[in-house]
Design an enzyme around this catalytic site. Structure first.
Site, PDB file in Angstrom:
ATOM      1  N   MET A 127       0.669  -1.137   0.083  1.00 46.96           N
ATOM      2  CA  MET A 127       0.036   0.042  -0.002  1.00 46.96           C
ATOM      3  C   MET A 127       0.934   1.206  -0.021  1.00 46.96           C
ATOM      4  O   MET A 127       2.075   1.247   0.092  1.00 46.96           O
ATOM      5  CB  MET A 127      -1.016   0.077   1.186  1.00 46.96           C
ATOM      6  CG  MET A 127      -1.711  -1.130   1.099  1.00 46.96           C
ATOM      7  SD  MET A 127      -2.972  -1.033  -0.072  1.00 46.96           S
ATOM      8  CE  MET A 127      -4.052  -2.288   0.252  1.00 46.96           C
ATOM      9  N   CYS A 128       0.214   2.420   0.015  1.00 49.49           N
ATOM     10  CA  CYS A 128       1.092   3.522  -0.237  1.00 49.49           C
ATOM     11  C   CYS A 128       0.344   4.613   1.193  1.00 49.49           C
ATOM     12  O   CYS A 128      -0.563   3.998   2.058  1.00 49.49           O
ATOM     13  CB  CYS A 128       0.662   4.322  -1.536  1.00 49.49           C
ATOM     14  SG  CYS A 128       0.830   3.522  -3.037  1.00 49.49           S
ATOM     15  N   GLU A 129       0.862   5.584   1.145  1.00 50.15           N
ATOM     16  CA  GLU A 129       0.327   6.810   2.087  1.00 50.15           C
ATOM     17  C   GLU A 129       0.307   8.147   1.691  1.00 50.15           C
ATOM     18  O   GLU A 129       0.960   8.505   0.600  1.00 50.15           O
ATOM     19  CB  GLU A 129       1.297   6.661   3.187  1.00 50.15           C
ATOM     20  CG  GLU A 129       1.624   5.436   4.215  1.00 50.15           C
ATOM     21  CD  GLU A 129       1.860   5.543   5.664  1.00 50.15           C
ATOM     22  OE1 GLU A 129       1.580   7.063   5.961  1.00 50.15           O
ATOM     23  OE2 GLU A 129       2.032   4.610   6.363  1.00 50.15           O
ATOM     24  N   ILE A 153       3.332   8.775  -0.943  1.00 48.02           N
ATOM     25  CA  ILE A 153       4.634   7.938  -1.202  1.00 48.02           C
ATOM     26  C   ILE A 153       4.098   6.841  -1.477  1.00 48.02           C
ATOM     27  O   ILE A 153       3.166   5.750  -1.062  1.00 48.02           O
ATOM     28  CB  ILE A 153       5.398   7.821   0.235  1.00 48.02           C
ATOM     29  CG1 ILE A 153       4.406   7.577   1.531  1.00 48.02           C
ATOM     30  CG2 ILE A 153       5.964   9.297   0.393  1.00 48.02           C
ATOM     31  CD1 ILE A 153       5.373   7.560   2.774  1.00 48.02           C
TER      32      ILE A 153
END
Length: 267
Positions: free
Chosen positions: A1-3, A78
């Protein structure tokens, strides 16, 4: 996953403090090493910085942490790649022009079986991520619904986008940030939170690195700043945690629309 990371403010404000915390999650305190990006709005214009390198190792990210660009709306991301290769064209945020405005979008999550649903013609993806294709599809549906001219009530547009986001969420995890450069929308699938800072301001301490800021020294009593993130960035503040299907709309730092699966609450 990303943030994800985003900001809405009533005065031009820098995001150095919050981005410093986020950047550490790109390879130091988190696994999001497959690129990063950030978009700042200045009036109707915007400037975007991207790098396919981890944010914790990027010289461009170092610039963002040391150069206080003032903006009222910011969107950052990110990446931990799951759909699409590690490349600059697959790095968020993504931007498209609609109604004479730059719309910017970033997504955290992963979708499945989406190709048949996301049929697009007007807005085409440049990279090969599910995220960018979903963005193009959202904008295409907006144009089909509202036409080529911006409607008088932009809140109705975001309410329609929230309905579309519900459809996308049925295909997987869909945490989203979207802005037209004036309003800022957050849509939660499973991980998203926000904090609104206003007078009386206090001290904040980052979770991911040993940085402390006293906002009383950096603000005026009239300032209102909302920060949205995938996970809280500070250890000594109370963040509002969104539930699945919740979405918020901010304008100049203020919450102007809040909806959940259970209720719709104009603010």
């Amino acid at each position: 996953m990303c943030e994800l990371l985003a900001m809405s403010a009533n005065v031009p404000t820098d995001i150095v403090f919050s981005f410093t915390g986020l950047a550490q999650r790109g390879g130091v305190t988190g696994p999001h090493v497959d690129g990063w990006g950030i978009t700042f709005y200045e009036g109707k214009g915007s400037r975007t910085f991207k790098d396919a390198r981890p944010s914790s190792e990027s010289h461009i990210a170092e610039l963002i942490q040391s150069y206080p660009i003032k903006s009222e709306v910011v969107v950052s991301h990110i990446r931990q790649a799951n759909r699409g290769c590690v490349s600059l064209e697959n790095t968020h945020p993504f931007t498209r022009e609609l109604w004479g405005r730059y719309w910017t979008y970033a997504h955290n999550g992963q979708l499945s079986d989406y190709q048949e649903k996301f049929v697009v013609s007007k807005f085409q993806p440049v990279g090969d991520t599910d995220s960018e294709l979903a963005f193009c599809w959202l904008l295409e549906q907006v144009v089909k619904q509202f036409g080529e001219q911006e409607p008088d009530n932009i809140v109705e547009v975001y309410q329609f986008i929230a309905q579309l986001a519900d459809e996308v969420r049925a295909l997987g995890v869909f945490n989203m940030i979207l802005t037209d450069g004036d309003n800022l929308m957050s849509y939660c699938s499973n991980n998203l939170c926000y904090i609104t800072r206003k007078a009386p301001f206090g001290e904040a301490k980052l979770i991911d690195t040993d940085v402390v800021i006293d906002f009383k020294k950096e603000t005026t009593p009239e300032d209102i700043v909302t920060v949205i993130a995938t996970r809280p960035l500070t250890k000594n503040e109370s963040w509002h945690i969104l539930a699945a299907g919740d979405w918020k709309l901010f304008h100049k730092g203020e919450l102007i629309m809040s909806e959940s699966n259970e209720a719709k609450v104009p603010v």
